[in-house]
Write an enzyme that holds these catalytic residues in place. Structure first.
Site, PDB file in Angstrom:
ATOM      1  CB  THR A  70      -8.181  -4.539  -5.272  1.00  0.00           C
ATOM      2  OG1 THR A  70      -7.508  -3.675  -4.355  1.00  0.00           O
ATOM      3  CG2 THR A  70      -7.232  -4.897  -6.402  1.00  0.00           C
ATOM      4  CD  GLN A 175      -9.920   4.612   3.056  1.00  0.00           C
ATOM      5  OE1 GLN A 175     -10.382   4.966   4.134  1.00  0.00           O
ATOM      6  NE2 GLN A 175      -9.041   3.615   2.956  1.00  0.00           N
ATOM      7  CB  SER A 193     -13.595  -3.460   0.282  1.00  0.00           C
ATOM      8  OG  SER A 193     -13.014  -2.473   1.097  1.00  0.00           O
ATOM      9  CB  CYS A 317      -2.972  -1.288  -1.511  1.00  0.00           C
ATOM     10  SG  CYS A 317      -4.280  -1.964  -0.495  1.00  0.00           S
TER      11      CYS A 317
END
Lengths: 367, 87
Positions: A70, A175, A193, A317
């Site tokens: 993010t 992803q 991440s 999210c």
């Protein structure tokens, strides 16, 4: 426990955790400190960044350590300098942190446009070329949608955009990393991440060209990366590098196992009445999005959760409103969007877990 | 008249509709637009019972008549709702 929510987060690999603990024990200095211990920490941090860049086949790039994808998406999209009359292109399948950045850009006057897709949801490259204008300065297209697993062809997009050097190409690869091969060269800016690749929560990175200046989204003093103030966490960075190393080194083995499990899951689901598979052949095997006839997604999730089976309704999210925008976009059906759940697999999943899921789904359908 | 535009920052349909609404209202006067983000102003948004599909665009005429458009809709539909709410 049957955990089938690996696209929300993954358990930390013991080898990653070991590197984190070792580094926490042995490297106590602040990498920004000028004394010899700080210099050692700084050198190790630089070597860690190089290791990540090498593993991602972009050895000349800068690795900006962030708190996760993010923050990396925020830095890439909000930090990129905007020209006058700026025009940017993104997609309707992005992670909420990307769309929210574009919402902010839109509110500051940037003209934001969605890339056109074909019937399968895949970006239409010819149409994308027609959407580019002299004012287009940013194209942001995620490698894989988090809710349905739709894969975009970043290589083809990169080839097109390399003909338009005034455009910076950003991709959220969160992803995709560790789940599928990534075509080289990577987009100009990539975010990801650690916790989606069996790393620790609270760390991620933005990969950027060394020469590209980004405006900070956080303010503070000078630090390891010019675009990100704050004391960098060497242990988290080391753990991220280990997670990336393992995700790239073990990619084929992990993927092969998931493909086998995916086929098993699809075969089992075919025997459950009232199930509609929302994901298509352009989606990753790690993500199977499905709808259960006439049942709200939150009710399915909660009923499965009571039996110790953990799945998501949509990306963790976004607000929990029980309506998948991605499924709605993908299928055009409000009913399917209201009853969609996401099953996400990893190499740690087992056939026994899939059996438990399908048995529970069958019971739910039968009421 | 007033337009209540219920949105979320992460919602692509809201982004699309914000652009259409902005285009429609270019140069228009006497129209108050209030955007309500369901995450930032949940209580205010809840008062309008937005449901599951975003955005929700509510046209409120001076005499209190309301017209509600749910989700993505065309510029023509927006223009029609605007016209009917200003009569």
């Amino acid at each position: 426990m049957v955990y089938l929510d690996y696209s929300a987060t993954t358990p930390c690999d013991e080898r990653v955790l070991k590197r984190f603990v070792e580094s926490s024990r042995h490297h106590i200095a602040n990498p920004n400190s000028g004394h010899p211990l700080g210099v050692v920490a700084h050198t190790l941090l630089a070597e860690t960044a190089q290791s990540i860049a090498r593993d991602l086949a972009c050895p000349e790039s800068e690795v900006v350590f962030t708190s996760g994808a993010t923050e990396a998406n925020n830095l890439a999209i909000r930090g990129l300098k905007r020209p006058q009359n700026a025009h940017a292109i993104t997609t309707v399948f992005e992670h909420p942190s990307v769309t929210a950045c574009f919402t902010e850009l839109q509110k500051t006057g940037v003209q934001v446009e969605f890339a056109k897709t074909d019937a399968n949801g895949v970006i239409d490259i010819d149409a994308l070329e027609r959407q580019i204008t002299p004012s287009t300065y940013l194209v942001s297209i995620g490698a894989v949608n988090s809710e349905i697993g739709l894969v975009q062809d970043l290589g083809a997009i990169k080839r097109l955009l390399s003909l338009h050097p005034h455009i910076t190409f950003h991709a959220d690869i969160t992803q995709a990393l560790g789940k599928m091969p990534l075509s080289a060269p990577l987009p100009d800016l990539v975010s990801f991440s650690a916790h989606k690749i069996h790393g620790l929560k609270g760390v991620g990175a933005l990969i950027k060209p060394q020469a590209l200046e980004l405006q900070r989204v956080l303010v503070g003093g000078n630090s390891f990366n010019a675009s990100r103030p704050g004391t960098p966490s060497l242990p988290l960075a080391v753990s991220l590098a280990e997670a990336v190393r393992l995700a790239t080194k073990e990619l084929e083995d992990r993927r092969e196992k998931v493909i086998g499990l995916y086929r098993y899951l699809r075969a089992k689901l075919a025997g459950v009445p009232g199930i509609h598979i929302n994901s298509n052949d352009h989606c990753l095997p790690q993500i199977v999005n499905l709808s259960v006839a006439k049942l709200p997604s939150t009710a399915i999730r909660d009923a499965l959760g009571e039996q110790g089976i953990y799945v998501s309704t949509q990306t963790a999210c976004a607000s929990d409103i029980g309506f998948s925008q991605a499924v709605f976009r993908f299928t055009g059906s409000e009913d399917l969007a209201k009853s969609a759940i996401r099953i996400s697999l990893s190499h740690l999943s087992t056939a026994r877990e899939i059996d438990a899921l399908c048995t529970a789904l069958e019971r739910l359908v039968q009421g | 008249m007033k337009i209540i535009f219920i949105t979320a920052s992460w919602c692509p349909s809201c982004l699309l509709m914000r652009a259409r609404l902005g285009k429609l209202l270019e140069g228009a006067t006497g129209i108050e637009v209030e955007e309500v983000d369901i995450d930032e102003n949940g209580a205010t948004a809840d008062a309008y019972a937005p449901g599951k599909i975003l955005p929700v665009t509510i046209f409120i005429a001076k005499d209190g008549r309301q017209q509600r458009l749910i989700g993505e809709t065309s510029v023509n539909n927006l223009a029609r709702a605007l016209r009917e709410s200003t009569i």
